[in-house]
Scaffold this motif. Structure first.
Motif, PDB file in Angstrom:
ATOM      1  N   VAL A 266      46.391  45.261 -23.912  1.00 38.25           N
ATOM      2  CA  VAL A 266      46.508  44.546 -22.530  1.00 38.25           C
ATOM      3  C   VAL A 266      45.322  43.820 -22.025  1.00 38.25           C
ATOM      4  CG1 VAL A 266      47.057  44.824 -20.205  1.00 38.25           C
ATOM      5  CG2 VAL A 266      48.293  45.923 -21.945  1.00 38.25           C
ATOM      6  N   THR A 267      44.186  44.439 -22.276  1.00 37.76           N
ATOM      7  CA  THR A 267      43.014  43.835 -21.910  1.00 37.76           C
ATOM      8  C   THR A 267      42.734  42.536 -22.631  1.00 37.76           C
ATOM      9  OG1 THR A 267      41.830  46.065 -21.266  1.00 37.76           O
ATOM     10  CG2 THR A 267      40.515  44.138 -21.760  1.00 37.76           C
ATOM     11  N   ALA A 268      42.866  42.634 -23.776  1.00 40.52           N
ATOM     12  CA  ALA A 268      42.445  41.257 -24.640  1.00 40.52           C
ATOM     13  C   ALA A 268      43.588  40.129 -24.254  1.00 40.52           C
ATOM     14  CB  ALA A 268      42.834  41.714 -26.163  1.00 40.52           C
ATOM     15  N   SER A 269      44.726  40.521 -23.974  1.00 45.50           N
ATOM     16  CA  SER A 269      45.669  39.319 -23.582  1.00 45.50           C
ATOM     17  C   SER A 269      45.466  38.674 -22.222  1.00 45.50           C
ATOM     18  CB  SER A 269      47.288  39.930 -23.773  1.00 45.50           C
ATOM     19  OG  SER A 269      47.609  40.439 -25.154  1.00 45.50           O
ATOM     20  N   VAL A 270      44.957  39.740 -21.224  1.00 47.65           N
ATOM     21  CA  VAL A 270      44.964  39.376 -19.879  1.00 47.65           C
ATOM     22  C   VAL A 270      43.866  38.345 -19.957  1.00 47.65           C
ATOM     23  CG1 VAL A 270      44.324  40.186 -17.593  1.00 47.65           C
ATOM     24  CG2 VAL A 270      46.131  41.330 -18.821  1.00 47.65           C
ATOM     25  N   VAL A 271      42.672  39.025 -20.469  1.00 57.37           N
ATOM     26  CA  VAL A 271      41.286  38.256 -20.479  1.00 57.37           C
ATOM     27  C   VAL A 271      41.507  36.690 -21.119  1.00 57.37           C
ATOM     28  CG1 VAL A 271      38.836  38.002 -21.337  1.00 57.37           C
ATOM     29  CG2 VAL A 271      39.789  40.286 -20.485  1.00 57.37           C
ATOM     30  N   LEU A 272      42.288  36.749 -22.164  1.00 60.98           N
ATOM     31  CA  LEU A 272      42.473  35.492 -22.830  1.00 60.98           C
ATOM     32  C   LEU A 272      43.105  34.271 -21.993  1.00 60.98           C
ATOM     33  CD1 LEU A 272      42.922  36.559 -26.537  1.00 60.98           C
ATOM     34  CD2 LEU A 272      41.582  34.680 -25.921  1.00 60.98           C
ATOM     35  N   ILE A 273      44.310  34.908 -21.369  1.00 57.75           N
ATOM     36  CA  ILE A 273      45.283  34.152 -20.722  1.00 57.75           C
ATOM     37  C   ILE A 273      44.453  33.658 -19.318  1.00 57.75           C
ATOM     38  CG2 ILE A 273      47.234  34.116 -19.443  1.00 57.75           C
ATOM     39  CD1 ILE A 273      48.387  35.941 -21.695  1.00 57.75           C
ATOM     40  N   LEU A 274      43.887  34.502 -18.774  1.00 58.49           N
ATOM     41  CA  LEU A 274      43.277  34.192 -17.461  1.00 58.49           C
ATOM     42  C   LEU A 274      41.815  33.344 -17.646  1.00 58.49           C
ATOM     43  CD1 LEU A 274      44.037  37.508 -15.196  1.00 58.49           C
ATOM     44  CD2 LEU A 274      45.301  35.382 -15.464  1.00 58.49           C
ATOM     45  N   CYS A 275      41.231  33.388 -18.601  1.00 52.45           N
ATOM     46  CA  CYS A 275      39.676  33.208 -18.636  1.00 52.45           C
ATOM     47  C   CYS A 275      39.482  32.122 -19.515  1.00 52.45           C
ATOM     48  CB  CYS A 275      38.763  34.101 -18.945  1.00 52.45           C
ATOM     49  SG  CYS A 275      38.841  35.565 -17.673  1.00 52.45           S
ATOM     50  N   GLU A 276      40.345  31.689 -20.678  1.00 48.04           N
ATOM     51  CA  GLU A 276      40.124  30.829 -21.770  1.00 48.04           C
ATOM     52  C   GLU A 276      39.950  29.398 -21.027  1.00 48.04           C
ATOM     53  OE1 GLU A 276      41.879  29.309 -25.992  1.00 48.04           O
ATOM     54  OE2 GLU A 276      41.704  31.486 -25.604  1.00 48.04           O
ATOM     55  N   LEU A 277      40.883  28.979 -20.234  1.00 51.28           N
ATOM     56  CA  LEU A 277      40.624  27.637 -19.893  1.00 51.28           C
ATOM     57  C   LEU A 277      39.321  27.461 -18.981  1.00 51.28           C
ATOM     58  CD1 LEU A 277      44.305  26.887 -18.652  1.00 51.28           C
ATOM     59  CD2 LEU A 277      43.310  26.094 -20.849  1.00 51.28           C
ATOM     60  N   LEU A 290      27.293  24.411 -32.380  1.00 52.91           N
ATOM     61  CA  LEU A 290      26.455  25.214 -31.516  1.00 52.91           C
ATOM     62  C   LEU A 290      27.524  26.163 -30.910  1.00 52.91           C
ATOM     63  CD1 LEU A 290      24.082  26.316 -30.488  1.00 52.91           C
ATOM     64  CD2 LEU A 290      24.445  24.824 -28.442  1.00 52.91           C
ATOM     65  N   VAL A 291      28.687  25.648 -30.421  1.00 52.36           N
ATOM     66  CA  VAL A 291      30.088  26.558 -30.036  1.00 52.36           C
ATOM     67  C   VAL A 291      30.491  27.171 -30.760  1.00 52.36           C
ATOM     68  CG1 VAL A 291      32.072  26.104 -28.494  1.00 52.36           C
ATOM     69  CG2 VAL A 291      30.093  24.747 -28.066  1.00 52.36           C
ATOM     70  N   GLY A 292      30.778  26.881 -32.047  1.00 53.43           N
ATOM     71  CA  GLY A 292      31.530  27.378 -32.991  1.00 53.43           C
ATOM     72  C   GLY A 292      30.617  28.724 -33.348  1.00 53.43           C
ATOM     73  N   ALA A 293      29.114  28.339 -33.700  1.00 52.64           N
ATOM     74  CA  ALA A 293      28.392  29.328 -34.198  1.00 52.64           C
ATOM     75  C   ALA A 293      28.216  30.681 -33.112  1.00 52.64           C
ATOM     76  CB  ALA A 293      27.078  28.539 -34.671  1.00 52.64           C
ATOM     77  N   VAL A 294      27.917  30.079 -31.799  1.00 52.74           N
ATOM     78  CA  VAL A 294      27.779  31.038 -30.755  1.00 52.74           C
ATOM     79  C   VAL A 294      28.896  31.935 -30.683  1.00 52.74           C
ATOM     80  CG1 VAL A 294      27.173  31.408 -28.766  1.00 52.74           C
ATOM     81  CG2 VAL A 294      25.824  29.879 -29.659  1.00 52.74           C
ATOM     82  N   GLY A 295      30.088  31.450 -30.591  1.00 55.45           N
ATOM     83  CA  GLY A 295      31.296  31.985 -30.067  1.00 55.45           C
ATOM     84  C   GLY A 295      31.508  33.051 -31.783  1.00 55.45           C
ATOM     85  N   THR A 296      31.403  32.740 -32.695  1.00 58.20           N
ATOM     86  CA  THR A 296      31.744  33.365 -33.891  1.00 58.20           C
ATOM     87  C   THR A 296      30.717  34.475 -33.931  1.00 58.20           C
ATOM     88  OG1 THR A 296      32.491  31.640 -34.930  1.00 58.20           O
ATOM     89  CG2 THR A 296      31.862  33.261 -36.373  1.00 58.20           C
ATOM     90  N   ALA A 297      29.254  34.497 -33.482  1.00 56.98           N
ATOM     91  CA  ALA A 297      28.470  35.557 -33.427  1.00 56.98           C
ATOM     92  C   ALA A 297      28.753  36.630 -32.458  1.00 56.98           C
ATOM     93  CB  ALA A 297      27.225  34.999 -33.306  1.00 56.98           C
ATOM     94  N   PRO A 315      33.260  52.103 -23.795  1.00 54.83           N
ATOM     95  CA  PRO A 315      32.511  51.144 -24.667  1.00 54.83           C
ATOM     96  C   PRO A 315      33.760  50.734 -25.589  1.00 54.83           C
ATOM     97  CG  PRO A 315      31.585  53.625 -25.013  1.00 54.83           C
ATOM     98  CD  PRO A 315      32.866  53.537 -24.046  1.00 54.83           C
ATOM     99  N   ILE A 316      34.939  51.032 -25.679  1.00 51.40           N
ATOM    100  CA  ILE A 316      35.842  50.309 -26.484  1.00 51.40           C
ATOM    101  C   ILE A 316      36.461  48.969 -25.660  1.00 51.40           C
ATOM    102  CG2 ILE A 316      38.323  50.683 -27.459  1.00 51.40           C
ATOM    103  CD1 ILE A 316      37.611  53.316 -28.232  1.00 51.40           C
ATOM    104  N   LEU A 317      36.485  49.363 -24.560  1.00 46.69           N
ATOM    105  CA  LEU A 317      37.048  48.321 -23.793  1.00 46.69           C
ATOM    106  C   LEU A 317      35.890  47.214 -23.338  1.00 46.69           C
ATOM    107  CD1 LEU A 317      39.248  50.292 -21.008  1.00 46.69           C
ATOM    108  CD2 LEU A 317      40.089  49.117 -22.910  1.00 46.69           C
ATOM    109  N   LEU A 318      34.709  47.557 -23.275  1.00 51.72           N
ATOM    110  CA  LEU A 318      33.550  46.653 -23.279  1.00 51.72           C
ATOM    111  C   LEU A 318      33.545  45.860 -24.366  1.00 51.72           C
ATOM    112  CD1 LEU A 318      31.226  45.552 -21.644  1.00 51.72           C
ATOM    113  CD2 LEU A 318      29.935  47.286 -22.693  1.00 51.72           C
ATOM    114  N   LEU A 325      35.422  37.229 -25.610  1.00 51.55           N
ATOM    115  CA  LEU A 325      34.683  36.276 -24.934  1.00 51.55           C
ATOM    116  C   LEU A 325      34.251  35.466 -26.117  1.00 51.55           C
ATOM    117  CD1 LEU A 325      32.758  34.818 -22.948  1.00 51.55           C
ATOM    118  CD2 LEU A 325      31.004  36.498 -23.370  1.00 51.55           C
ATOM    119  N   GLY A 326      33.808  35.968 -27.176  1.00 53.19           N
ATOM    120  CA  GLY A 326      33.460  35.051 -28.528  1.00 53.19           C
ATOM    121  C   GLY A 326      34.688  34.325 -28.850  1.00 53.19           C
ATOM    122  N   VAL A 327      35.928  34.729 -29.152  1.00 49.91           N
ATOM    123  CA  VAL A 327      37.097  34.284 -29.345  1.00 49.91           C
ATOM    124  C   VAL A 327      37.396  33.020 -28.374  1.00 49.91           C
ATOM    125  CG1 VAL A 327      39.563  34.587 -29.624  1.00 49.91           C
ATOM    126  CG2 VAL A 327      38.260  36.131 -30.511  1.00 49.91           C
TER     127      VAL A 327
END
Length: 445
Positions: A266-277, A290-297, A315-318, A325-327
Motif C-alpha cells: 500500500v505504501t509503495a502504491s500510494v507514494v507512486l501514484i501521489l508523488c511521481e508526477l 544523470l537522472v537514470g543513474a541517480v534514480g537507479t542507484a 526500517p522496512i517502510l523507510l 523514490l528511486g523508481v
C-alpha cells in the motif's frame, strides 16, 4: 538526444494543461485496459479452480510470461510496419478474442490447446505497449515527453492497484468473468483507439547502399551504448521485483505478520501514484543519463535497506519509501529514452527496451527465490551492489559522447520525418493556444 535542457521547470498542472487530447485518449485506453488486466495475476488461481494441477497452472503462467516478452518485440516490429494506431487496434482485438475463448478451453483434457492459447494471449496482449509508447513520445510536446511517460506509468499503476479489488468482487459471481471482463477491457481499448487516436503511417526504412543495409533489429545489435542501457533495464527490473518476491519471504522469516507486507504494498502504491508526477516535474529537464543513474542507484540502495528488516516495521517502510523514490526518479526518464531515437528505428528500440524490462520481471522471481535460499538476507546487499552496477550502465548507455558518435550505429542513420501524417497548414491548439501541426484524427473509416 541527450543535450542539456535549459528550460525552466514546468509545474504538474501546467504540463497537464498542455497535454494534447489524443494523449489523453491514449492514456484513458491504457487505464481501461489495465483495470481489466486479470490474467497474469489470477491465472494460477483460476486454473487450479478449474481442476488443473499447480504444476500445470505454473506452466501456463510461464507460457503467458514468455509470450508477453516476445510480444513486445513483435509489437515493435508491427508498429514499425503498420503504425502505432493500427498495432494497438490489432493487438487489443486479438487479445479480446483469445481471452474470451480461454474459459472454453479450461478443461484438463484440453491442456495443450489451452497452453497455446495462453501463450498467444500473452504475445498479443503485450504487443500494444511499443505502439502506445511510440505514439505518446510523438504526440507529447518534447519538453513534456518525460512527464507524458510518467502519466502513462500512473495509468498503469493506478489500474494495477484497482484491478485486484475489481477481481475480488468478480470472483464471488463467476471465475469465468475474470477472463471475459479482461477481454471486454481490451476490446474497449481497441474501440477507443479506432475512434479517437490519430491516424499515423508506418515508417519505411531509409534507403541505404546494399552493402551497408541493416534490417530488422540488427542496428540494435551494433549499438553498444544502447546495449548498456538495456543491461541497466534488465538488472534494474530484477532488483525491482524483489520487493514482491524476496521481501515477503524475509518478513515471514523474521516473524512479522503478513499485514506488514500488505502495508509495504500500500505504501509503495500510494507514494507512486501521489508523488511521481511531482518528482517528474523536477527531473524532466535534467540530463537523462544523470537522472537514470541517480534514480537507479537510489532504487538499489533502498532495496539494500531491507537488510534491516529484522529490526521492525519502521526500517522496512523507510526502505520502501527510498526504493520508490528511486523508481519515481529514473522510471519516466528511462521509459521515455527509447522514444528519442530517429523515427526509422524508434519502434524497434522501444520494443527491445520493453522486452528487456519484461524479461527482467519474468526472471526476477526465480532468481530472487534462488538467491534467498542461498543467501538469506544477504540478498539485499547484493541488490545494492547490483543497483550501483545498473546505475553505471544507465549513465554510460544514455550519455551522448559526440567524439564517439561514429561508433554508434543509430547516429549514422539519418533522422526521417515523423511518422505522423500532418498537414502543412498550421493550426491552433484550443487547449494551449499554441500553433501546432494538424494531425488527422481517427474516425474509424
Amino acid at each position: 538526444m541527450n543535450a542539456i535542457r535549459t528550460d525552466s521547470r514546468t509545474g504538474v498542472f501546467a504540463a497537464l494543461r498542455q497535454t494534447p487530447r489524443p494523449v489523453v485518449y491514449l492514456l484513458v485506453g491504457v487505464l481501461v485496459n489495465q483495470l481489466g488486466a486479470f490474467v497474469q495475476t489470477f491465472l494460477v488461481l483460476y486454473l487450479t479452480h478449474r481442476d488443473f494441477s499447480i504444476g500445470q497452472a505454473g506452466l501456463a503462467l510461464t507460457a503467458y510470461s514468455a509470450g508477453a516478452v516476445f510480444g513486445t518485440m513483435l509489437g515493435g516490429e508491427l508498429t514499425h510496419r503498420l503504425g502505432p494506431r493500427s498495432t494497438i487496434i490489432a493487438a487489443m482485438t486479438g487479445s479480446s478474442v483469445l481471452l474470451a475463448f480461454i474459459p472454453l478451453l479450461a478443461t484438463p483434457g484440453m491442456f495443450a490447446v489451452l497452453l497455446a492459447a495462453v501463450g498467444a494471449a500473452g504475445l498479443v496482449t503485450q504487443s500494444y505497449r511499443p505502439a502506445a509508447a511510440l505514439m505518446l513520445g510523438d504526440l507529447m510536446p518534447e519538453e513534456h515527453r518525460v512527464m507524458g511517460f510518467s502519466m502513462m506509468r500512473i495509468a498503469l499503476n493506478g489500474g494495477a492497484a484497482l484491478a485486484p479489488l475489481i477481481a475480488a468482487a468478480v470472483i464471488l459471481i463467476d471465475w469465468n468473468l475474470l477472463l471475459w471482463l479482461d477481454a471486454a477491457s481490451a476490446f474497449t481499448y481497441a474501440v477507443l483507439a479506432l475512434l479517437l487516436l490519430p491516424k499515423v503511417t508506418a515508417v519505411q526504412d531509409a534507403p541505404e547502399p546494399a552493402a551497408e543495409r541493416r534490417t530488422g533489429y540488427g542496428v540494435i545489435l551494433r549499438d553498444r551504448r544502447y546495449q548498456l542501457f538495456l543491461a541497466s533495464v534488465l538488472i534494474g527490473s530484477i532488483i525491482y521485483v524483489q520487493y514482491t518476491v524476496a521481501l515477503p519471504l524475509n518478513i515471514t522469516a523474521d516473524g512479522h505478520s503478513t499485514g506488514l507486507y500488505s502495508a509495504v504494498l500500500v505504501t509503495a502504491s500510494v507514494v507512486l501514484i501521489l508523488c511521481e508526477l511531482k518528482i517528474t516535474s523536477y527531473v524532466e529537464h535534467l540530463r537523462a543519463p544523470l537522472v537514470g543513474a541517480v534514480g537507479t542507484a537510489i532504487m538499489g540502495l533502498g532495496v539494500a535497506g531491507y537488510s534491516f528488516a529484522e529490526h521492525g516495521a519502521a526500517p522496512i517502510l523507510l526502505a520502501t519509501v527510498v526504493f520508490v523514490l528511486g523508481v519515481m526518479i529514473n522510471g519516466p526518464t528511462m521509459f521515455a529514452y527509447p522514444s528519442t531515437f530517429p523515427s526509422a528505428v524508434k519502434a524497434r528500440y522501444i520494443g527491445t527496451h520493453q522486452a528487456t524490462f519484461g524479461l527482467g520481471m519474468a526472471l526476477g522471481p526465480t532468481l530472487g527465490v534462488l538467491a534467498w535460499d542461498g543467501l538469506g538476507s544477504g540478498i539485499w546487499p547484493l541488490c545494492g551492489v547490483l543497483g550501483l552496477v545498473a546505475a553505471w550502465c544507465a549513465y554510460a548507455g544514455m550519455r551522448e559522447d559526440k567524439a564517439d558518435t561514429s561508433e554508434s550505429e543509430v547516429s549514422e542513420k539519418p533522422d526521417v520525418p515523423t511518422d505522423m501524417e500532418v498537414s502543412d497548414e498550421a493550426d491552433t491548439d484550443a487547449a494551449t493556444g499554441t500553433a501546432v501541426s494538424t494531425v488527422k484524427s481517427g474516425t474509424g473509416a
